[in-house]
Motif scaffolding. Structure first.
Motif, PDB file in Angstrom:
ATOM      1  N   ALA A 149       0.818  -1.220   0.000  1.00 63.49           N
ATOM      2  CA  ALA A 149       0.000   0.000   0.000  1.00 63.49           C
ATOM      3  C   ALA A 149       0.849   1.266   0.000  1.00 63.49           C
ATOM      4  CB  ALA A 149      -0.938  -0.012   1.202  1.00 63.49           C
ATOM      5  N   ARG A 150       2.108   1.145   0.352  1.00 63.53           N
ATOM      6  CA  ARG A 150       2.990   2.324   0.368  1.00 63.53           C
ATOM      7  C   ARG A 150       3.232   2.800  -1.063  1.00 63.53           C
ATOM      8  NH1 ARG A 150       8.096   0.714   3.802  1.00 63.53           N
ATOM      9  NH2 ARG A 150       8.906   2.301   2.393  1.00 63.53           N
ATOM     10  N   GLU A 151       3.213   4.108  -1.239  1.00 66.93           N
ATOM     11  CA  GLU A 151       3.386   4.678  -2.584  1.00 66.93           C
ATOM     12  C   GLU A 151       4.782   4.457  -3.136  1.00 66.93           C
ATOM     13  OE1 GLU A 151       2.126   8.684  -3.128  1.00 66.93           O
ATOM     14  OE2 GLU A 151       0.319   8.375  -1.927  1.00 66.93           O
ATOM     15  N   ASP A 152       5.787   4.463  -2.288  1.00 67.13           N
ATOM     16  CA  ASP A 152       7.154   4.316  -2.778  1.00 67.13           C
ATOM     17  C   ASP A 152       7.506   2.869  -3.121  1.00 67.13           C
ATOM     18  OD1 ASP A 152       7.008   3.676  -0.051  1.00 67.13           O
ATOM     19  OD2 ASP A 152       9.131   4.134   0.279  1.00 67.13           O
ATOM     20  N   VAL A 153       6.672   1.917  -2.713  1.00 69.88           N
ATOM     21  CA  VAL A 153       6.976   0.508  -2.991  1.00 69.88           C
ATOM     22  C   VAL A 153       6.020  -0.043  -4.051  1.00 69.88           C
ATOM     23  CG1 VAL A 153       7.164  -1.806  -2.013  1.00 69.88           C
ATOM     24  CG2 VAL A 153       7.870   0.174  -0.670  1.00 69.88           C
ATOM     25  N   GLY A 154       4.730  -0.077  -3.761  1.00 63.80           N
ATOM     26  CA  GLY A 154       3.742  -0.604  -4.700  1.00 63.80           C
ATOM     27  C   GLY A 154       3.638  -2.112  -4.632  1.00 63.80           C
ATOM     28  N   PRO A 155       2.555  -2.658  -5.161  1.00 62.07           N
ATOM     29  CA  PRO A 155       2.313  -4.101  -5.047  1.00 62.07           C
ATOM     30  C   PRO A 155       3.272  -4.976  -5.858  1.00 62.07           C
ATOM     31  CG  PRO A 155       0.539  -3.038  -6.264  1.00 62.07           C
ATOM     32  CD  PRO A 155       1.423  -1.959  -5.748  1.00 62.07           C
TER      33      PRO A 155
END
Length: 114
Positions: A20-26
């Protein structure tokens, strides 16, 4: 034959949070954790649908007391149906003996005598 990997509920929740973190992504989260993206999306869907009840572990879902009572009553009902069928079949073999013999068979199959 490959063995199936089992992940803890805590790992699944952390994987969902990481994705869910924007800097990582699914996609990156799945690759870094060594799981497929479809598994991660399925976990996320399960968490959205069931909330805290998601990922009960080993196939045992947490049931409310009412659901446990319903489950217990359904099992008891099935046992009673089977016993009734047994008594019906036994009654077919004892047509001359009458209802008293069938009643005796019912006592024989009662839970106290098992």
């Amino acid at each position: 034959m490959t063995t199936r990997k089992i992940y803890t509920a805590e790992f699944k929740r952390q994987a969902i949070d990481l994705a869910a973190r924007e800097d990582v992504g699914p996609i990156r989260a799945a690759r870094d954790l060594g799981i497929s993206t479809s598994v991660l999306y399925r976990w996320r869907l399960q968490a959205q649908e069931a909330g805290q009840a998601a990922f009960p572990g080993q196939g045992r879902s947490t049931l409310t007391p009412q659901e446990q009572e319903i489950q217990r009553l359904r099992k008891e009902n099935e046992i009673l149906r089977q016993e009734r069928e047994i008594l019906k079949k036994a009654a077919a073999f004892l047509p001359r003996a009458g209802p008293k013999a069938v009643w005796s068979l019912g006592r024989f199959f009662a839970k106290e005598n098992l």
